[in-house]
Design an enzyme around this catalytic site. Structure first.
Site, PDB file in Angstrom:
ATOM      1  N   SER A  34      42.279  53.024  28.150  1.00 59.47           N
ATOM      2  CA  SER A  34      42.099  51.910  29.082  1.00 59.47           C
ATOM      3  C   SER A  34      41.671  50.624  28.388  1.00 59.47           C
ATOM      4  O   SER A  34      42.006  49.527  28.850  1.00 59.47           O
ATOM      5  CB  SER A  34      41.098  52.281  30.177  1.00 59.47           C
ATOM      6  OG  SER A  34      39.898  52.762  29.620  1.00 59.47           O
TER       7      SER A  34
ATOM      8  N   HIS B  10      36.588  48.226  28.473  1.00 56.16           N
ATOM      9  CA  HIS B  10      37.543  47.414  29.233  1.00 56.16           C
ATOM     10  C   HIS B  10      37.400  45.939  28.879  1.00 56.16           C
ATOM     11  O   HIS B  10      38.389  45.232  28.641  1.00 56.16           O
ATOM     12  CB  HIS B  10      37.320  47.607  30.732  1.00 56.16           C
ATOM     13  CG  HIS B  10      37.642  48.985  31.202  1.00 56.16           C
ATOM     14  ND1 HIS B  10      37.428  49.405  32.506  1.00 56.16           N
ATOM     15  CD2 HIS B  10      38.171  50.066  30.560  1.00 56.16           C
ATOM     16  CE1 HIS B  10      37.797  50.660  32.638  1.00 56.16           C
ATOM     17  NE2 HIS B  10      38.255  51.086  31.468  1.00 56.16           N
TER      18      HIS B  10
END
Length: 260
Positions: free
Chosen positions: A191, A237
């Site tokens: 991610s 992230h």
């Protein structure tokens, strides 16, 4: 006009055992059905089509990058590597073992690092952690988003630039997770790199003066969820998004300064 009955029947140069009365419009040689390729002016042989393709000038898109035509091989390779790592780790090494051994551990003291042999923050974990997933849902969601944005960005950037963007985003996520993770934690997943792709895609839309607000809203929502949902590394992230945006800006700056 009569044909010479003694003349040999024309045969395909690539397949001498096949008779063909169809000739290539470019070189004039006979071409059997397997070697025929439709062209704007009749039929061309496969050799002439390949030669013409090799001499074709590369297409430069509006961003200044050389467009990569065909299959997005880098995207598909990354997906295959993530799936292969998950299957190998789960069914060969064991779930907990491979996640501990390949994941990036943050917040550990030197004593804790010395106590356990399969945990750590070594340099290779900054990369290997990007291929560690905690379940099929985690893997499936990341691979879906990787497919969506990879198949869009790879043709635009070209394969080498896209691979560099992915790696930079992955390392950026690992860097921020290492620097600001508040406590002992195991970081893993693609991610961080994927957020880098999303941010880079937003930069592309902005550069082309296209509407990027919906993309920004979606990415912002996922980023905010990382603060409230447990076991999601918002640090990874955030680091991946910043690294992806900066890398794309640097690439755009480089092609703008490149001599024509």
């Amino acid at each position: 006009m009569t044909s010479d009955p003694g003349a040999a029947a024309p045969t395909c140069p690539r397949h001498p055992d096949r008779v063909s009365y169809v000739r290539c419009q470019r070189c004039g040689r006979p071409a059997c059905p397997e070697c025929q390729r439709p062209a704007s002016v009749g039929i061309q042989c496969v050799d002439c089509v390949r030669e013409a393709a090799s001499q074709r000038r590369p297409i430069v898109n509006r961003l200044g990058f050389t467009t990569a035509h065909g299959t997005p091989y880098v995207t598909y390779t990354l997906i295959a590597l993530n799936v292969a790592a998950f299957l190998y780790g789960t069914f060969v090494m064991g779930t907990a073992t491979w996640q501990d051994a390949w994941g990036l551990w943050t917040g550990l003291s030197p004593e804790e690092l010395a106590m356990y042999s399969n945990v750590g923050d070594e340099w290779y974990r900054w990369v290997s952690s990007g291929f560690v997933h905690f379940g099929l849902l985690h893997l499936g969601m990341n691979m879906l988003v990787l497919f969506q944005f990879g198949t869009q960005l790879e043709p635009i950037l070209g394969r080498m630039r896209f691979a560099a963007l992915y790696l930079a985003s992955l390392l950026g996520g690992s860097l921020v997770a290492t620097l600001i993770a508040p406590s002992v934690a195991l970081h893993g997943g693609a991610s961080g790199a994927i957020f880098g792709l999303i941010a880079a895609y937003g930069v592309v839309l902005s550069k082309l003066r296209l509407d990027y607000r919906s993309l920004l809203t979606t990415a912002g929502l996922w980023l905010v969820l990382g603060f409230v949902i447990p076991n999601i590394s918002w640090q990874g992230h955030l680091g991946g998004a910043v690294a992806g945006a900066l890398t794309m800006l640097a690439m755009l700056h480089w092609v703008e300064r490149r001599p024509a």
